[in-house]
Scaffold this active site. Structure first.
Site, mmCIF file in Angstrom:
data_model
loop_
_atom_site.group_PDB
_atom_site.id
_atom_site.type_symbol
_atom_site.label_atom_id
_atom_site.label_comp_id
_atom_site.label_asym_id
_atom_site.label_seq_id
_atom_site.Cartn_x
_atom_site.Cartn_y
_atom_site.Cartn_z
ATOM 1 N N ALA A 86 -28.324 -21.952 -56.429
ATOM 2 C CA ALA A 86 -27.025 -22.268 -57.031
ATOM 3 C C ALA A 86 -26.215 -20.999 -57.268
ATOM 4 O O ALA A 86 -26.423 -20.286 -58.259
ATOM 5 C CB ALA A 86 -27.231 -23.031 -58.330
ATOM 6 N N LEU A 87 -25.296 -20.723 -56.345
ATOM 7 C CA LEU A 87 -24.431 -19.548 -56.441
ATOM 8 C C LEU A 87 -22.963 -19.965 -56.613
ATOM 9 O O LEU A 87 -22.268 -19.493 -57.504
ATOM 10 C CB LEU A 87 -24.594 -18.695 -55.162
ATOM 11 C CG LEU A 87 -23.662 -17.497 -54.992
ATOM 12 C CD1 LEU A 87 -23.926 -16.441 -56.067
ATOM 13 C CD2 LEU A 87 -23.841 -16.859 -53.606
ATOM 14 N N THR A 99 -26.540 -27.706 -52.397
ATOM 15 C CA THR A 99 -27.418 -28.495 -51.528
ATOM 16 C C THR A 99 -28.767 -28.694 -52.213
ATOM 17 O O THR A 99 -29.313 -27.755 -52.805
ATOM 18 C CB THR A 99 -27.610 -27.753 -50.186
ATOM 19 O OG1 THR A 99 -26.339 -27.611 -49.570
ATOM 20 C CG2 THR A 99 -28.543 -28.518 -49.248
ATOM 21 N N GLU A 106 -22.645 -20.746 -46.502
ATOM 22 C CA GLU A 106 -23.394 -19.464 -46.438
ATOM 23 C C GLU A 106 -22.506 -18.314 -45.952
ATOM 24 O O GLU A 106 -22.946 -17.431 -45.206
ATOM 25 C CB GLU A 106 -24.681 -19.601 -45.630
ATOM 26 C CG GLU A 106 -25.687 -20.448 -46.376
ATOM 27 C CD GLU A 106 -27.137 -20.104 -46.103
ATOM 28 O OE1 GLU A 106 -27.427 -18.977 -45.688
ATOM 29 O OE2 GLU A 106 -27.969 -20.989 -46.348
ATOM 30 N N THR A 146 -18.116 -17.988 -45.183
ATOM 31 C CA THR A 146 -17.190 -18.480 -44.147
ATOM 32 C C THR A 146 -17.136 -17.487 -42.984
ATOM 33 O O THR A 146 -17.580 -16.343 -43.102
ATOM 34 C CB THR A 146 -15.762 -18.580 -44.732
ATOM 35 O OG1 THR A 146 -15.378 -17.259 -45.168
ATOM 36 C CG2 THR A 146 -15.686 -19.554 -45.900
HETATM 37 N N1 COS Z 1 -26.070 -7.141 -48.321
HETATM 38 C C1 COS Z 1 -26.598 -6.340 -49.282
HETATM 39 N N2 COS Z 1 -25.851 -5.829 -50.282
HETATM 40 C C2 COS Z 1 -24.556 -6.150 -50.303
HETATM 41 C C3 COS Z 1 -23.962 -6.991 -49.336
HETATM 42 C C4 COS Z 1 -24.779 -7.481 -48.314
HETATM 43 N N3 COS Z 1 -24.314 -8.280 -47.344
HETATM 44 N N4 COS Z 1 -22.655 -7.142 -49.640
HETATM 45 C C5 COS Z 1 -22.434 -6.416 -50.736
HETATM 46 N N5 COS Z 1 -23.577 -5.828 -51.144
HETATM 47 C C6 COS Z 1 -23.778 -4.932 -52.302
HETATM 48 C C7 COS Z 1 -22.859 -3.727 -52.181
HETATM 49 O O1 COS Z 1 -23.492 -2.683 -51.493
HETATM 50 C C8 COS Z 1 -22.601 -3.371 -53.640
HETATM 51 O O2 COS Z 1 -23.662 -2.602 -54.118
HETATM 52 P P1 COS Z 1 -23.379 -1.351 -55.117
HETATM 53 O O3 COS Z 1 -22.928 -1.993 -56.398
HETATM 54 O O4 COS Z 1 -24.689 -0.655 -55.225
HETATM 55 O O5 COS Z 1 -22.322 -0.528 -54.479
HETATM 56 C C9 COS Z 1 -22.628 -4.725 -54.349
HETATM 57 O O6 COS Z 1 -23.369 -5.620 -53.485
HETATM 58 C C10 COS Z 1 -21.253 -5.294 -54.578
HETATM 59 O O7 COS Z 1 -20.621 -5.330 -53.329
HETATM 60 P P2 COS Z 1 -19.051 -5.385 -53.124
HETATM 61 O O8 COS Z 1 -18.364 -4.567 -54.168
HETATM 62 O O9 COS Z 1 -18.786 -5.070 -51.691
HETATM 63 O O10 COS Z 1 -18.756 -6.916 -53.427
HETATM 64 P P3 COS Z 1 -17.469 -7.741 -53.081
HETATM 65 O O11 COS Z 1 -17.254 -8.597 -54.248
HETATM 66 O O12 COS Z 1 -16.346 -6.869 -52.618
HETATM 67 O O13 COS Z 1 -17.840 -8.585 -51.772
HETATM 68 C C11 COS Z 1 -19.020 -10.229 -50.455
HETATM 69 C C12 COS Z 1 -19.068 -9.133 -51.530
HETATM 70 C C13 COS Z 1 -17.636 -10.735 -50.122
HETATM 71 C C14 COS Z 1 -19.678 -9.664 -49.210
HETATM 72 C C15 COS Z 1 -19.860 -11.345 -51.096
HETATM 73 O O14 COS Z 1 -19.186 -11.858 -52.219
HETATM 74 C C16 COS Z 1 -20.197 -12.476 -50.156
HETATM 75 O O15 COS Z 1 -21.095 -12.370 -49.332
HETATM 76 N N6 COS Z 1 -19.477 -13.623 -50.292
HETATM 77 C C17 COS Z 1 -19.843 -14.835 -49.618
HETATM 78 C C18 COS Z 1 -20.762 -15.622 -50.484
HETATM 79 C C19 COS Z 1 -21.444 -16.708 -49.748
HETATM 80 O O16 COS Z 1 -21.987 -16.511 -48.679
HETATM 81 N N7 COS Z 1 -21.463 -17.876 -50.356
HETATM 82 C C20 COS Z 1 -22.154 -18.988 -49.819
HETATM 83 C C21 COS Z 1 -23.051 -19.503 -50.892
HETATM 84 S S1 COS Z 1 -24.486 -20.283 -50.302
HETATM 85 S S2 COS Z 1 -23.803 -21.875 -49.412
#
Ligand code: COS
Length: 334
Positions: free
Chosen positions: A75-76, A109, A314, A316
């Protein structure tokens, strides 16, 4: 199958990301919704516990989950935070012996069936990613309400629900990741799970192709089978090529993960490309079927509706591009 990539120490069957990709592809080829249930359970919930859980958490929870007697969820997402995962506002407050969670998660889910839910919550929304904790929550905890959500376009055999938390107590022993690494651990679980979604896309695309091939070899028009027309042959050739490309991207990401090499960019590329292929091949398969493809219960009508979500959940396609771009810019090459 439910124990793939989980250590035999905890009832799992071991194995590799490549093997899990092959399993997901075949499940999705038969039924995309079943593969979604599988991915949320194994690739998100069990994986989080297996990668970051304590020895006690693994021993207590994984055997029931990998045997299939219990269902897991992850749950995210919240109504205010989808792509911007760090924008969550579900909070947790420290209390003697544990935490109190308040807020809600949505589109989750397996939440309807799950007994174990990995929940992300923040100690302070202003801290964004730096405040995110991950906890294991028993779905029967007092204060939890699960509200099923209906009306999905596709993958309808897989349930989704809103989870409302009202002063839900979670014991201290259920913390998986604290604020120093909760967000990053969540991202790492998603990175790995995106390989499974990419495999699901290949399976959906393959099922669209299977149906298109079968129909084109049996449907007559102008005195010959559809497959004898060059225009249809070219369409089938393009479909087959796109499936192979999506499959190889998926297996490349899985192989890198299995070899303990960096795979974040490759996993996002596989999901980005695979989801586009799934949507485009579903469209081509409906078009090739003509009117019969537009009617329920034609298999291609279901595949067409099922495919779309792969460009949304997971992460977009836009988020995959963002991740790929960050990786390329950081490393200076592809
Ligand atoms: N893998 C590992 N670490 C990650 C990462 C990744 N793909 N993306 C970001 N991080 C880490 C960064 O390195 C950063 O670490 P530090 O604090 O040590 O610098 C931290 O996480 C925060 O990252 P950032 O500042 O880049 O975060 P943002 O909010 O700008 O963006 C995204 C992060 C957009 C990549 C993230 O929110 C994301 O993946 N969103 C989609 C979520 C998703 O898939 N939802 C579906 C839910 S399940 S159906």
């Amino acid at each position: 199958l439910l124990g793939l990539e989980i250590s035999p120490k905890y009832g799992g069957s071991g194995g590799t990301a490549r093997q899990q990709s092959i399993v997901v592809e075949q499940l999705a080829r038969a039924c995309a919704a079943t593969s979604t249930i599988y991915i949320a359970h194994l690739s998100l919930c069990c994986r989080f516990i297996s990668m970051y859980g304590s020895e006690n958490q693994k021993r207590e929870l994984l055997p029931g989950l990998v045997s299939g007697s219990k269902v897991g969820a992850f749950a995210l997402t919240e109504s205010v935070s989808g792509s911007d995962a760090a924008g969550m506002i579900t909070t947790l407050k420290h209390q003697k012996d544990g935490f109190i969670i308040n807020g809600s998660k949505t589109y989750i889910t397996n939440a309807v069936e799950a007994s174990t839910i990995v929940v992300m919550a923040t100690i302070d929304p202003k801290l964004r990613s730096k405040g995110v904790n991950a906890l294991i929550v028993d779905s029967k905890s007092p204060g939890i309400t699960i509200n099923p959500i209906h009306g999905k376009m596709g993958i309808r055999a897989s349930s989704i629900a809103e989870i409302v938390f009202e002063n839900v107590f979670v014991p201290k022993k259920n913390l998986i990741s604290d604020e120093s690494n909760g967000f990053k651990n969540t991202m790492n679980v998603l990175n790995a799970s995106r390989i499974s979604i990419a495999a699901q896309c290949v399976g959906i695309a393959q099922s669209a192709y299977d149906a298109a091939l079968d129909y084109s070899q049996n449907r007559m028009a102008f005195g010959q089978n559809l497959s004898e027309f060059q225009g249809i042959q070219w369409k089938l050739a393009d479909m087959a090529t796109e499936i192979e490309a999506a499959r190889l991207l998926t297996l490349q990401a899985a192989t890198l993960r299995d070899s303990k090499k960096p795979f974040i960019k490759e996993a996002s590329m596989a999901k980005l490309y695979g989801s586009r292929v799934a949507v485009e091949l579903a469209d081509k398969a409906v078009q090739l079927h003509g009117g019969v493809g537009y009617l329920s219960p034609s298999p291609v009508e279901r595949i067409y509706r099922d495919a779309k979500v792969t460009e949304i959940y997971e992460g977009t396609s836009e988020i995959q591009r963002l991740i790929i771009a960050r990786q390329i810019l950081d490393s200076g090459n592809i």
